[in-house]
Every structure is written in structure tokens, then in C-alpha cells.
Design an enzyme around this catalytic site. Structure first.
Site, PDB file in Angstrom:
ATOM      1  N   THR A  72     -52.398  80.949  30.959  1.00 33.37           N
ATOM      2  CA  THR A  72     -51.278  81.893  31.075  1.00 33.37           C
ATOM      3  C   THR A  72     -51.796  83.216  31.609  1.00 33.37           C
ATOM      4  OG1 THR A  72     -49.952  80.903  29.337  1.00 33.37           O
ATOM      5  CG2 THR A  72     -49.764  83.283  29.555  1.00 33.37           C
ATOM      6  N   GLY A 105     -49.069  78.982  21.474  1.00 34.51           N
ATOM      7  CA  GLY A 105     -47.864  79.787  21.391  1.00 34.51           C
ATOM      8  C   GLY A 105     -47.096  79.695  20.083  1.00 34.51           C
ATOM      9  N   GLY A 134     -42.777  78.564  24.680  1.00 34.62           N
ATOM     10  CA  GLY A 134     -43.842  79.175  23.886  1.00 34.62           C
ATOM     11  C   GLY A 134     -43.583  80.643  23.624  1.00 34.62           C
ATOM     12  N   ASP A 135     -44.646  81.342  23.297  1.00 36.74           N
ATOM     13  CA  ASP A 135     -44.530  82.759  22.940  1.00 36.74           C
ATOM     14  C   ASP A 135     -44.364  83.673  24.145  1.00 36.74           C
ATOM     15  OD1 ASP A 135     -47.223  81.933  23.591  1.00 36.74           O
ATOM     16  OD2 ASP A 135     -47.854  83.967  23.079  1.00 36.74           O
TER      17      ASP A 135
END
Ligand code: ASP
Length: 312
Positions: free
Chosen positions: A178, A232, A208-209
Site C-alpha cells: 500500500t 488492515g 481494509g483500513d
């Protein structure tokens, strides 16, 4: 802590994902390619800030460069879902007003970070997903591409490996990849942006986060700006990016102290990863609990560095 008289006029930090990278396991060509990608992104952000531009423009520019680089899990080079598609998530936030924009499940927008920024600036909402987000992108003339643009052979191989070995939910090598950036501009404002393809083999519309404001991305001029990478689910449960900002604002911890404390909480939940933080005075922290994190930082004093491994 930086002395008040020696604050940098501006500073920026970037990441290209936390993961299991070690000097022994990564060949020299891959090291060089990742370092070149990080340097290009750092320089794109630096150029904006050195020119008197905003932290928001700097993080947008840096993240867009990493999205276009196939070595990172965002934009081109994103990981594949279980069903062989690329579904992208991104978020951006400015600390000046705490305005934010986020998108999830994007399949046609070349630079999801630019779409997140458009959501922030051109509409009443904060978070758009899927077909609706793409309709918004077309309506606002955000650049569209054929989904093939995002696909790379290496990410396909990683999906096949995951399926063949029944490796579980997470990327076997924890090569998360990421991307994100945080910056503090000469006007004293901070901003954060994060962009990702998520996890290899993700399914059921998993998010995800990274695009969740407060989890993977957060910015507040009273505290700092944060972008996260890692497993995440635990970052979501910890409210990681907001929690780091809250610790700095309310208990006076440094960026490094707050980052390490929250990563320890995430560790206790069984999660690993990394965070980058910039404070309103331009201090930066790059902390991670994985063996490596693709990362870089620079400021107006001339400091400029990129690293991958724990001992870089
Ligand atoms: N945090 C990202 C996610 O869970 C993955 C990563 O950092 O590479 O989607």
C-alpha cells in the site's frame, strides 16, 4: 523533539507498504526499482512544497506517482482479488479543516487518490464506493482507464500462489505495498493520503483500513497527519490513524511515541504493519513492526532519505 527555532519550513514522508522485505530475500534489481519509485514520489511531493504549495497538493502528487508505479500495490500494480479483478481504495484528508474524501472498490479510475480528492472537494459526501463512486468519477471528468491498466503478471502470480497453497487470508509474504504520504506545508497545515489495492485474494467486497478516515488515514492541524499500512483489520479495530493523532494532541506524546504505542496495541490484536506521521512542527516518524517498510522522507533543511529494510 525539534527546537522551536529550528522547525523545517515544510516536510514530507511517504511509504510504499510495510512487509516481510529483508536484504537476503530481495534481489538488487528489485531494491533499486523500489528505491527509484520512492525517490520519484518523494521528489514530486518535495517540488510542490518547495514551491510554496500545499500539503494537500504534495500528498496527492506523491501518492499519484506511486499509484502509477507497478512495483507498489496501488493503482497500476495493485493486487488481485480472489476473482481476478483489481479493486482499489484510497483516502485523503487535510488537517486545516478536517475535510476528507475516500473511495472504495474502484475499477476504472487511474488515480484513486485524485478521485478521493474530488470527492472531498466537489461533493457533499466523504466516502463513495463501487459503481456509484465510478459514476461520480465520470461526472467529474476524473481520468478513466481500462481495468487492464492495473494488472501486472507478478500480481497475478501472487494470486495463483495464494490459491495454490491455500495460504489463508493474507499475502503469504506480507508484501503489503500500500502507498501513502503525509506532509506539513510552509503555511503550517498537514495532510495525509493513502491508496491501495488491498490484500491479494480479498473477496466479499472486503475493504481494509486504507480508505477509512481515522483508521488508515487521518489529518488534524492540532495533532498531525498519519498514513498506515499493514494488516488492515487490526488497524480498523484500533482506529489507528486517529488514535495516533489523539495521543499526540491529548497526552503530548511525540509522533514516534504515539506511533509505537498504537503499533503495540495492534500487535496485541495480532496485527503488524507500519505508519508514517508528520506533526504540525514538521517532525516525522516512520515506525513499523514488520521486517521492512518501503519509505522515504524529506524536509526544507535538505534532509532527504529513502529506505526499505529495518536497518536502513
Ligand atoms: N492496509 C492495507 C489493507 O488492509 C494493506 C496494506 O497495507 O498493504 O487493505
Amino acid at each position: 523533539m525539534t527546537d522551536a527555532t529550528s522547525y523545517p519550513a515544510w516536510s514530507i514522508a511517504i511509504h510504499g507498504g510495510a512487509g516481510s522485505m529483508t536484504r537476503d530475500a530481495m534481489d538488487l534489481a528489485a531494491v533499486a526499482a523500489h528505491e527509484a519509485g520512492l525517490a520519484a514520489a518523494l521528489d514530486a511531493g518535495r517540488a510542490v512544497l518547495a514551491d510554496g504549495g500545499s500539503a494537500l497538493d504534495a500528498v496527492t502528487a506523491a501518492v499519484a506517482v506511486l499509484e502509477d508505479d507497478p512495483h507498489f500495490n496501488a493503482g497500476r500494480g495493485a493486487v488481485f482479488t480472489y476473482h481476478g479483478t483489481n479493486e482499489l481504495d484510497a483516502a485523503i484528508m487535510t488537517g486545516e479543516t478536517r475535510a476528507a474524501g475516500a473511495v472504495a472498490g474502484i475499477t476504472h479510475t487511474k488515480n484513486p487518490v485524485r478521485l478521493a480528492r474530488t470527492v472531498m472537494e466537489a461533493g457533499p459526501h466523504v466516502f463513495l464506493s463501487g459503481a456509484g463512486a465510478e459514476e461520480f468519477a465520470r461526472d467529474h471528468h476524473v481520468e478513466q482507464v481500462d481495468p487492464d491498466w492495473f494488472a501486472t503478471p507478478e500480481r497475478w502470480r501472487q494470486l495463483e500462489e495464494l490459491k495454490a497453497k491455500a495460504l489463508g487470508w493474507f499475502d503469504a509474504g506480507m508484501k503489503y505495498g500500500t502507498v501513502g504520504a503525509v506532509a506539513r506545508d510552509a503555511a503550517g497545515h498537514v495532510a495525509a493520503a493513502t491508496s491501495t489495492g488491498g490484500l491479494t485474494g480479498k473477496r466479499w467486497g472486503r475493504i481494509g483500513d486504507s480508505p477509512l478516515i481515522g483508521a488508515g488515514t487521518y489529518a488534524d492541524d492540532r495533532a498531525g497527519a498519519v498514513s498506515c499500512t499493514g494488516s488492515g483489520e487490526q488497524f480498523i479495530r484500533a482506529g489507528a490513524a486517529h488514535e495516533i493523532c489523539a495521543r499526540m494532541r491529548l497526552s503530548g506524546e511525540t509522533a514516534d511515541q504515539a506511533a509505537r504505542a498504537v503499533l503495540a496495541e495492534i500487535g496485541a490484536m495480532g496485527g503488524v504493519g507500519g505508519v508514517i506521521v508528520v506533526t504540525p512542527s514538521g517532525d516525522t516518524a516512520l515506525a513499523f513492526t514488520t521486517p521492512g517498510m518501503f519509505r522515504g522522507r524529506a524536509d526544507s533543511t535538505g534532509m532527504r532519505e529513502v529506505g526499505i529494510f529495518g536497518d536502513d
